[in-house]
Structures are given as C-alpha cells and as structure tokens.
Write a protein that holds these residues in place. Structure first.
Motif, mmCIF file in Angstrom:
data_model
loop_
_atom_site.group_PDB
_atom_site.id
_atom_site.type_symbol
_atom_site.label_atom_id
_atom_site.label_comp_id
_atom_site.label_asym_id
_atom_site.label_seq_id
_atom_site.Cartn_x
_atom_site.Cartn_y
_atom_site.Cartn_z
ATOM 1 N N ALA A 238 0.795 -1.230 0.000
ATOM 2 C CA ALA A 238 0.000 0.000 0.000
ATOM 3 C C ALA A 238 0.826 1.278 0.000
ATOM 4 O O ALA A 238 0.516 2.190 -0.758
ATOM 5 C CB ALA A 238 -0.964 -0.005 1.195
ATOM 6 N N PRO A 239 1.882 1.390 0.809
ATOM 7 C CA PRO A 239 2.541 2.699 0.908
ATOM 8 C C PRO A 239 3.213 3.134 -0.382
ATOM 9 O O PRO A 239 2.905 4.172 -0.939
ATOM 10 C CB PRO A 239 3.566 2.496 2.028
ATOM 11 N N LEU A 240 4.156 2.330 -0.873
ATOM 12 C CA LEU A 240 4.920 2.655 -2.079
ATOM 13 C C LEU A 240 5.236 1.337 -2.775
ATOM 14 O O LEU A 240 6.294 0.753 -2.566
ATOM 15 C CB LEU A 240 6.216 3.400 -1.729
ATOM 16 N N GLY A 241 4.284 0.870 -3.569
ATOM 17 C CA GLY A 241 4.385 -0.473 -4.112
ATOM 18 C C GLY A 241 5.637 -0.742 -4.916
ATOM 19 O O GLY A 241 6.134 -1.860 -4.947
ATOM 20 N N ASN A 242 6.187 0.271 -5.599
ATOM 21 C CA ASN A 242 7.373 0.028 -6.414
ATOM 22 C C ASN A 242 8.612 0.737 -5.872
ATOM 23 O O ASN A 242 9.570 0.955 -6.577
ATOM 24 C CB ASN A 242 7.115 0.483 -7.855
ATOM 25 N N ASP A 243 8.575 1.097 -4.589
ATOM 26 C CA ASP A 243 9.693 1.808 -3.981
ATOM 27 C C ASP A 243 10.880 0.862 -3.801
ATOM 28 O O ASP A 243 10.747 -0.244 -3.289
ATOM 29 C CB ASP A 243 9.263 2.357 -2.620
ATOM 30 N N ALA A 244 12.061 1.293 -4.210
ATOM 31 C CA ALA A 244 13.245 0.432 -4.160
ATOM 32 C C ALA A 244 13.601 0.048 -2.735
ATOM 33 O O ALA A 244 14.040 -1.061 -2.468
ATOM 34 C CB ALA A 244 14.421 1.142 -4.820
ATOM 35 N N GLU A 245 13.396 0.975 -1.796
ATOM 36 C CA GLU A 245 13.736 0.674 -0.397
ATOM 37 C C GLU A 245 12.863 -0.449 0.132
ATOM 38 O O GLU A 245 13.326 -1.336 0.833
ATOM 39 C CB GLU A 245 13.558 1.920 0.463
ATOM 40 N N ARG A 246 11.566 -0.425 -0.221
ATOM 41 C CA ARG A 246 10.669 -1.461 0.277
ATOM 42 C C ARG A 246 10.937 -2.801 -0.385
ATOM 43 O O ARG A 246 10.529 -3.830 0.130
ATOM 44 C CB ARG A 246 9.212 -1.033 0.060
ATOM 45 N N ALA A 247 11.592 -2.785 -1.524
ATOM 46 C CA ALA A 247 11.945 -4.035 -2.186
ATOM 47 C C ALA A 247 13.236 -4.622 -1.637
ATOM 48 O O ALA A 247 13.605 -5.742 -1.958
ATOM 49 C CB ALA A 247 12.077 -3.818 -3.691
ATOM 50 N N SER A 248 13.943 -3.878 -0.801
ATOM 51 C CA SER A 248 15.221 -4.347 -0.285
ATOM 52 C C SER A 248 15.018 -5.459 0.730
ATOM 53 O O SER A 248 13.953 -5.610 1.316
ATOM 54 C CB SER A 248 15.977 -3.187 0.378
ATOM 55 N N SER A 249 16.075 -6.257 0.947
ATOM 56 C CA SER A 249 15.968 -7.393 1.857
ATOM 57 C C SER A 249 15.696 -6.941 3.281
ATOM 58 O O SER A 249 14.962 -7.590 4.029
ATOM 59 C CB SER A 249 17.254 -8.227 1.802
ATOM 60 N N GLY A 250 16.273 -5.808 3.687
ATOM 61 C CA GLY A 250 16.025 -5.321 5.035
ATOM 62 C C GLY A 250 14.584 -4.925 5.226
ATOM 63 O O GLY A 250 13.978 -5.218 6.260
ATOM 64 N N ARG A 251 14.030 -4.235 4.247
ATOM 65 C CA ARG A 251 12.636 -3.829 4.340
ATOM 66 C C ARG A 251 11.715 -5.034 4.294
ATOM 67 O O ARG A 251 10.667 -5.056 4.925
ATOM 68 C CB ARG A 251 12.316 -2.866 3.193
ATOM 69 N N LEU A 252 12.115 -6.049 3.531
ATOM 70 C CA LEU A 252 11.329 -7.274 3.465
ATOM 71 C C LEU A 252 11.199 -7.889 4.852
ATOM 72 O O LEU A 252 10.118 -8.269 5.286
ATOM 73 C CB LEU A 252 11.993 -8.247 2.490
ATOM 74 N N ALA A 253 12.324 -7.974 5.573
ATOM 75 C CA ALA A 253 12.306 -8.560 6.915
ATOM 76 C C ALA A 253 11.462 -7.721 7.871
ATOM 77 O O ALA A 253 10.710 -8.264 8.695
ATOM 78 C CB ALA A 253 13.738 -8.689 7.438
ATOM 79 N N ASP A 254 11.570 -6.399 7.782
ATOM 80 C CA ASP A 254 10.766 -5.528 8.643
ATOM 81 C C ASP A 254 9.274 -5.751 8.395
ATOM 82 O O ASP A 254 8.468 -5.764 9.329
ATOM 83 C CB ASP A 254 11.112 -4.059 8.385
ATOM 84 N N GLY A 255 8.908 -5.912 7.123
ATOM 85 C CA GLY A 255 7.506 -6.130 6.791
ATOM 86 C C GLY A 255 6.986 -7.438 7.342
ATOM 87 O O GLY A 255 5.843 -7.521 7.826
ATOM 88 N N VAL A 256 7.796 -8.488 7.284
ATOM 89 C CA VAL A 256 7.393 -9.781 7.831
ATOM 90 C C VAL A 256 7.237 -9.689 9.345
ATOM 91 O O VAL A 256 6.281 -10.227 9.929
ATOM 92 C CB VAL A 256 8.415 -10.879 7.459
ATOM 93 N N ARG A 257 8.172 -9.020 10.014
ATOM 94 C CA ARG A 257 8.074 -8.882 11.474
ATOM 95 C C ARG A 257 6.814 -8.117 11.863
ATOM 96 O O ARG A 257 6.116 -8.499 12.808
ATOM 97 C CB ARG A 257 9.323 -8.151 12.014
ATOM 98 N N PHE A 258 6.527 -7.031 11.171
ATOM 99 C CA PHE A 258 5.332 -6.253 11.474
ATOM 100 C C PHE A 258 4.083 -7.104 11.278
ATOM 101 O O PHE A 258 3.191 -7.133 12.132
ATOM 102 C CB PHE A 258 5.276 -5.018 10.573
ATOM 103 N N SER A 259 4.015 -7.813 10.174
ATOM 104 C CA SER A 259 2.842 -8.631 9.869
ATOM 105 C C SER A 259 2.705 -9.785 10.852
ATOM 106 O O SER A 259 1.595 -10.114 11.293
ATOM 107 C CB SER A 259 2.952 -9.168 8.440
ATOM 108 N N GLY A 260 3.839 -10.396 11.199
ATOM 109 C CA GLY A 260 3.805 -11.470 12.181
ATOM 110 C C GLY A 260 3.366 -10.991 13.546
ATOM 111 O O GLY A 260 2.631 -11.682 14.266
ATOM 112 N N ALA A 261 3.779 -9.779 13.921
ATOM 113 C CA ALA A 261 3.345 -9.204 15.194
ATOM 114 C C ALA A 261 1.849 -8.929 15.183
ATOM 115 O O ALA A 261 1.142 -9.185 16.176
ATOM 116 C CB ALA A 261 4.116 -7.914 15.472
#
Length: 341
Positions: free
Chosen positions: A289-312
């Motif tokens: 939703a925020p920035l679907g094609n944003d390079a930062e959100r596609a990065s491995s670090g951002r990927l892990a942050d997204g999984v942690r947030f969703s898992g929480a």
C-alpha cells in the motif's frame, strides 16, 4: 502517515458461530462445546477491519443476505471505519461460518450460505478498483469476480486507462489462495483463474494446506515460485513476491528467486481464528500500500521488517478470542516489536 492510499478488499462479511470445544474432532470422533457464541468475521471483513485499525483508507466489496446474519454483519461494519458503500443485500442466505476453537487456539471452520457466491462486480465496483492503489481478493472470491478483476487489471496495465476513465497507475494486486482447491471448486476461484492471478499478482499468499492442494506441497510451492521468479526475472518481467505461511511454525518468503524462512512470534494463543487474515493485512500495509514500487521497500532489510510487522499483527490478534477482537492499532504493533528487540 502523510498519505493514506486506497485499498479495495473483495470478500465475505460474515457472522462466525464460535464453539469453544474440548478438542478438534477426528473422523468419526466427537467433542464437547463448553461455550457457544458469535462474532463478526469473514476474510474480506477481517482484512478490511485490520487495515482500518492501521488507519488505512479501505473499501469492502461484499454481498450479504436479507436475513438476521446479514443485518448483524451490516451493523458490525457500521461500527468500523470501513467504507461499506459497495455492500449489496441479496435474497440468498448470508455467508456464515461455524468455528470450532480448541483450548490450544487451533480451529476448524465450516462455511455455508450463498450470498457471497452470487457476488458480481458492478460498474461502480470496477471504478473503485481501477482508482485504488491496492486491490485484495482471497481464493474464496467467486470465480466470475476473480476473472473480472484479473481482466480489469490486465487491461489497465496494458495502457487502457482512458477506457476505464481513471488516471494514475493501475492498482497493485494481492491474492491469497486461502483454501485448498477442492474446497474452492464451485464456490471460489477456479484453478485456471488462480494461475492467471499468480502471474498478475504483486503479492501472493498461501497457507500450507492451500499450497499443498495447488502446488503439490509447501516445498514444491517454494521450488516452483522461485524457479518462475528467476526465469521471468531474467526476461525482465518479474514475478510476484510470495509468502507461504506455516501457522505457529512461521512463514517462508520467496522473492527474486530466493526463499527465506522467518519464525513466528511466541504468544499465549487464545484463538487463532483470523490470524492469517491479520498477517495478510500487515503485508499489504508494509509492502504494497505505501509505495508499491519503492526500491527501499523491495530491499531485503525492508522485506524482513515487513514480515516482522505482519507477524506481530497476527500474533497479537491470537491473544484474544474471535477473528477481529484482538486486531491492534499501529502503535500497539510497534510497542510489541520494540519489547522484542
């Protein structure tokens, strides 16, 4: 947040009849229900309410029956911030579920009712989808609707924006396979349409049971998705980021042809109903939703942050009974994560 993107969710708004059982029955076995009650549920409503709790602008496209269950579902929705202006009322029995919840929080679900099966998109629905930033649909969506969404998004991506009378980029597509193929036949998205959605989706999610039914098993799902990502990536087309969920055993993220396993958070589980829907809502919030094609959100670090947030988000929801009672605010998720750093 400075901007709140629009998310359109398609799916059921239902009443869950909840049974606190001594155990989940084996074939020819039984169980005793110490408590019977009801609560608001349905995949569409669960994801919508979860996103609303995260302060997302969300619209739900659904259909209920003109009966007591439908009336109660409409009343529940009216108490949320979800836009229910695309809800229709039909003459069919409302979609509803019987949830058997065991003491360890595990559950079994049986669904009935024809109202969602008869859902079809109206011109107003199509306009809302075309103008949205994200559209989400589960495998329980009627096949005619899933095909309509797929055709619409492919038309928009081909550059036919003038035909749909909208400006801006096409919406990102999120698809959750939701259930095994045999459960979806005749009431949900058909395998041929699932195949098209997998190739068109920006995010694809499936639990172990659904993945096993469609791909032949969780391991086969990882191998096939990763191979397709590598092949299509080499051709410059890309393939959807995918998440395969394993309940309390965590999840596997497949991105750019590589698979990475993440653990689930340990909490005192009261009821796992709706945990998967909460997890999907978190992924939509964090990755799409925020920035679907944003390079930062596609990065491995951002990927892990997204999984942690969703898992929480999913873990917190499991600490309360019913599918939606424990859905947290963004601040509650951030506090949960901060306490575990």
């Amino acid at each position: 947040m400075s901007e709140t993107p629009s998310v359109v969710v398609i799916g059921a708004a239902a009443i869950d009849e909840w049974y606190a059982v001594s155990n989940l029955p084996e074939p020819d076995g039984g169980a005793f229900a110490s408590e019977v009650t009801s609560a608001f549920g349905g995949v569409g409503a669960n994801v919508s309410v979860a996103l609303d709790r995260l302060d997302r602008d969300v619209t739900l496209i659904t259909r209920v029956g003109d009966d007591e269950y439908g009336r109660r579902a409409r009343e529940y929705l009216a108490e949320t911030g979800v836009d229910a202006s695309h809800l229709r009322v039909g003459n069919d029995p409302s979609t509803r579920s019987v949830v058997l919840s065991a003491p360890d929080g595990e559950r079994a679900i049986v669904t009935t009712g024809e109202s969602l099966r008869e859902l079809r998109l109206t011109p107003a629905d199509r306009e809302a989808i075309a103008a949205a930033d994200v559209v989400f649909l589960p495998g329980y969506t009627p096949d005619a609707v899933s095909r309509d969404v797929l055709d619409l998004i492919e038309s928009l991506r081909s550059g036919d924006r003038e035909k749909e009378a909208v400006d801006g980029d096409p919406p990102a597509l999120v698809f959750d396979l939701s259930g095994p193929v045999e459960e979806l036949l005749g009431r949900g998205t058909e395998p041929e349409t699932v195949h098209g959605l997998l190739h068109a989706a920006d995010l694809f999610v499936a639990g172990d049971v659904a993945a096993a039914a469609y791909f032949g098993g969780p391991a086969a799902a990882v191998d096939r998705i990763a191979a397709a990502q590598r092949t299509r990536g080499a051709e410059g087309e890309g393939w959807p980021r995918a998440v395969l969920t394993h309940g309390a055993d965590g999840m596997t993220v497949v991105a750019d042809g590589n698979a990475r396993r993440f653990d689930a958070f340990e909490v005192d589980v009261v009821d796992a109903t709706g945990a998967g829907d909460a997890f999907v809502a978190g992924l939509i919030d964090q990755w799409v939703a925020p920035l679907g094609n944003d390079a930062e959100r596609a990065s491995s670090g951002r990927l892990a942050d997204g999984v942690r947030f969703s898992g929480a988000l999913a873990a917190i929801n499991c600490t309360e009974r019913f599918a939606q009672r424990g859905l947290p605010s963004r601040e509650a998720v951030e506090r949960f994560l901060a306490a575990r750093e």
